[in-house]
Design an enzyme around this catalytic site. Structure first.
Site, PDB file in Angstrom:
ATOM      1  N   LYS A   1       9.224 -10.259  27.203  1.00 15.41           N
ATOM      2  CA  LYS A   1      10.209  -9.592  26.108  1.00 15.41           C
ATOM      3  C   LYS A   1       9.561  -9.821  24.854  1.00 15.41           C
ATOM      4  CE  LYS A   1      14.212 -11.798  25.979  1.00 15.41           C
ATOM      5  NZ  LYS A   1      14.676 -12.454  24.824  1.00 15.41           N
TER       6      LYS A   1
ATOM      7  N   GLY B   1      18.441 -11.933  19.119  1.00  8.88           N
ATOM      8  CA  GLY B   1      18.030 -12.794  18.140  1.00  8.88           C
ATOM      9  C   GLY B   1      16.417 -12.334  17.477  1.00  8.88           C
TER      10      GLY B   1
ATOM     11  N   SER C   1       9.861 -22.093  14.803  1.00  6.89           N
ATOM     12  CA  SER C   1      10.562 -20.898  15.211  1.00  6.89           C
ATOM     13  C   SER C   1       9.478 -19.829  15.187  1.00  6.89           C
ATOM     14  CB  SER C   1      11.892 -20.505  14.507  1.00  6.89           C
ATOM     15  OG  SER C   1      12.289 -19.207  14.799  1.00  6.89           O
TER      16      SER C   1
ATOM     17  N   GLN D   1      10.312 -16.860  15.829  1.00  4.99           N
ATOM     18  CA  GLN D   1      11.067 -15.796  15.273  1.00  4.99           C
ATOM     19  C   GLN D   1      10.919 -15.945  13.421  1.00  4.99           C
ATOM     20  OE1 GLN D   1      15.026 -15.773  16.759  1.00  4.99           O
ATOM     21  NE2 GLN D   1      14.060 -14.959  18.609  1.00  4.99           N
TER      22      GLN D   1
ATOM     23  N   ASP E   1      12.549 -21.571  25.664  1.00  9.53           N
ATOM     24  CA  ASP E   1      13.312 -20.945  26.411  1.00  9.53           C
ATOM     25  C   ASP E   1      13.551 -21.123  28.031  1.00  9.53           C
ATOM     26  OD1 ASP E   1      14.089 -19.149  24.509  1.00  9.53           O
ATOM     27  OD2 ASP E   1      12.425 -17.551  24.961  1.00  9.53           O
TER      28      ASP E   1
ATOM     29  N   LYS F   1      21.208 -20.945  20.474  1.00  7.76           N
ATOM     30  CA  LYS F   1      20.359 -19.739  21.181  1.00  7.76           C
ATOM     31  C   LYS F   1      21.786 -18.742  21.761  1.00  7.76           C
ATOM     32  CE  LYS F   1      16.305 -21.136  21.139  1.00  7.76           C
ATOM     33  NZ  LYS F   1      15.275 -20.265  20.407  1.00  7.76           N
TER      34      LYS F   1
ATOM     35  N   ARG G   1      19.976 -16.530  30.470  1.00  8.16           N
ATOM     36  CA  ARG G   1      19.151 -17.466  31.216  1.00  8.16           C
ATOM     37  C   ARG G   1      20.107 -18.699  31.778  1.00  8.16           C
ATOM     38  NH1 ARG G   1      14.371 -15.746  29.668  1.00  8.16           N
ATOM     39  NH2 ARG G   1      13.826 -15.043  27.479  1.00  8.16           N
TER      40      ARG G   1
HETATM   41  C1  S3P Z   1      11.008 -15.706  20.535  1.00  5.14           C
HETATM   42  C2  S3P Z   1      11.038 -16.982  19.902  1.00  5.14           C
HETATM   43  C3  S3P Z   1      12.113 -18.127  20.308  1.00  5.14           C
HETATM   44  C4  S3P Z   1      12.576 -17.614  21.647  1.00  5.14           C
HETATM   45  C5  S3P Z   1      12.967 -16.292  21.747  1.00  5.14           C
HETATM   46  C6  S3P Z   1      11.838 -15.307  21.745  1.00  5.14           C
HETATM   47  C7  S3P Z   1      10.386 -14.768  20.010  1.00  5.14           C
HETATM   48  O1  S3P Z   1      13.008 -18.172  19.330  1.00  5.14           O
HETATM   49  O2  S3P Z   1      13.620 -18.708  21.841  1.00  5.14           O
HETATM   50  O3  S3P Z   1      13.593 -16.064  23.070  1.00  5.14           O
HETATM   51  O4  S3P Z   1      10.014 -13.604  20.651  1.00  5.14           O
HETATM   52  O5  S3P Z   1       9.489 -15.018  18.812  1.00  5.14           O
HETATM   53  P1  S3P Z   1      13.170 -18.872  18.008  1.00  5.14           P
HETATM   54  O6  S3P Z   1      12.020 -18.534  17.332  1.00  5.14           O
HETATM   55  O7  S3P Z   1      14.206 -18.987  17.522  1.00  5.14           O
HETATM   56  O8  S3P Z   1      12.770 -20.512  18.403  1.00  5.14           O
END
Ligand code: S3P
Length: 433
Positions: free
Chosen positions: A21, A94, A166, A168, A314, A341, A386
């Site tokens: 993903k 997210g 993070s 993200q 995750d 989450k 999940r």
């Molecule tokens: C992700 C980062 C993670 C993860 C999410 C996917 C990404 O989140 O939990 O499912 O693709 O960068 P966080 O950055 O909030 O930890």
């Protein structure tokens, strides 16, 4: 929609799970702002990534699905995105919202980002704060989506110490950094997934890493390339767990991403006594992959190393299932991020496991799970993919049937989940609620 799972004797099998993903989202966003064509194979056509795909299309990017998991993106270049026709609905994702905010805050046009009930309850200050200090103008509902991003802001590079580990947030700041004057750098408090950095580098961007600092210089051009998406280790983890806690099974999951910033789940399970081996490790484009062999094992509890949390972020829902099936007690600490989450995953797993007869004690950022036997019952997924899949896997090893309610969100990350479990001879049916 609900899953009805009947305890099953597993058969040995070789399976594949859908594409990663995180890598699929990044291929769409980076491919869109690259020059020229990006060919993506192994793309995850799950709802989260399809929301990102539709958002990029509504900003004028031509993206074609040329096969079940193959897409081509005709990049429009750093400055080529156009004003979207309306608010961009990012569904449950997210990742889409946080990365897209980084991408859009340096554009000339305004945009509005929204999502479903879960996403509009998730914290966005973590991206609004650093992006605002770069000069972005973002309105929110007291730190929550919808986000209104005002175009035409001149961004400047910053040096940012991430307060949370993070990927993200790191990625949002680096993407904004491509549109900023000067250099932008982020310092990670713990290692997080590095797919953005790898893909930017593959597209010709100079990404400098020194220790925990990652830096990009603004204004660099991305060149379209070919992206081969590995199978998602976060999806493979459900299959791994089903095999591990079965009476007797030997399962091979093919071509799974084993990027070292993601493999905490394997380390944690091996420390609990799991028989997991990585066969034929190799590189698929920029990402390491392997075939993962899992054999049923008697797991044992213990303290889970908090240093591994960001590398397995995750996988904690399914690790709770491992802990519940293990001998003795397992202590999780430093997992407070799970509370923000797609659902509050500590509370959701504690509630589900308790219904199945497992003793769980929760704290603000941790939990203690006492190993036992799963009974049957009706458990709630809280609309979280999940949680739904983790509880379904527990059901396969339970003493009585288990019903998991509200499971439609599984399609966000793992279309074909039931068919995949059925290939292991797990009796799982989908029924209307
Ligand atoms: C992700 C980062 C993670 C993860 C999410 C996917 C990404 O989140 O939990 O499912 O693709 O960068 P966080 O950055 O909030 O930890």
């Amino acid at each position: 929609m609900q899953f009805q799972v009947t305890p099953s004797a597993l058969s040995d099998a070789t399976v594949t799970v859908p594409g990663d993903k995180s890598v699929s989202h990044r291929a769409l966003m980076l491919g869109s702002i690259a020059e020229g064509r990006t060919n993506v194979s192994g793309f995850l056509a799950g709802e989260d990534c399809l929301a990102t795909l539709a958002a990029m299309q509504s900003m004028g990017v031509s993206i074609e699905q040329v096969g079940a998991t193959d897409i081509t993106i005709d990049g429009v270049g750093l400055a080529g995105l156009g004003t979207p026709g309306g608010p961009l609905d990012l569904g449950n994702s997210g990742t889409a919202m946080r990365l897209m905010t980084g991408l859009l805050c340096g554009q000339a046009f305004d945009s509005v980002l929204t999502g479903d009930e879960s996403l509009t309850g998730r914290p966005m200050r973590r991206i609004i704060a650093p992006l605002s200090s770069m000069g972005a103008r973002i309105d929110s509902r007291d730190g929550l989506p919808p986000l209104t991003i005002h175009g035409g802001s001149a961004l400047r590079g910053i040096d940012y110490d991430l307060p949370v580990a993070s990927a993200q947030v790191k990625s949002a700041v680096l993407l904004a950094g491509l549109y900023a004057a000067g250099a932008t750098s982020v310092v990670e408090p713990a290692v997080t997934r590095d797919h953005t950095e790898r893909m930017l580098a593959a597209m010709g961007v100079a990404v400098k890493r020194s220790g925990s600092r990652i830096a990009v210089e603004g204004g660099q051009t991305l060149q379209g390339c070919s992206v081969q998406v590995p199978a998602d280790l976060s999806s493979a983890a459900f299959v791994m767990l089903a095999a591990l806690i079965a009476d007797k099974a030997d399962v091979l999951i093919e071509n799974v991403g084993v990027n070292p910033t993601r493999t905490g789940v394997i380390d944690i399970l091996q420390a609990m006594g799991a028989d997991i081996s990585l066969e034929q490790p190799r590189l698929l484009g920029q990402e390491p992959v392997a075939d993962i062999r899992v054999r049923s094992s008697q797991l044992h509890g213990g303290p889970v190393d908090p240093a591994l949390v960001s590398l397995a972020i995750d996988e904690f829902p399914v690790l709770f299932v491992a802990a519940a099936a293990a001998k003795g007690k397992t202590t999780f600490s430093g997992i407070g991020e799970l509370r923000v989450k797609e659902s509050d995953r500590i509370a959701a797993m504690a509630a589900g496991l308790r219904t199945l007869g497992i003793q769980v004690e929760e704290s603000r950022d941790g939990a203690v799970v006492h190993g036992g036997r799963f009974g049957g019952g009706v458990v709630e997924s809280h609309g979280d993919h999940r949680i739904a899949m983790s509880l379904a896997v527990a059901g396969a090893s339970a003493q009585e049937p288990v019903t998991v309610t509200n499971v439609a969100a599984v399609d966000t990350s793992f279309p074909g989940f039931c068919e995949c479990l059925a290939a292991l001879n797990i009796d799982i049916r989908v029924a209307a609620q």
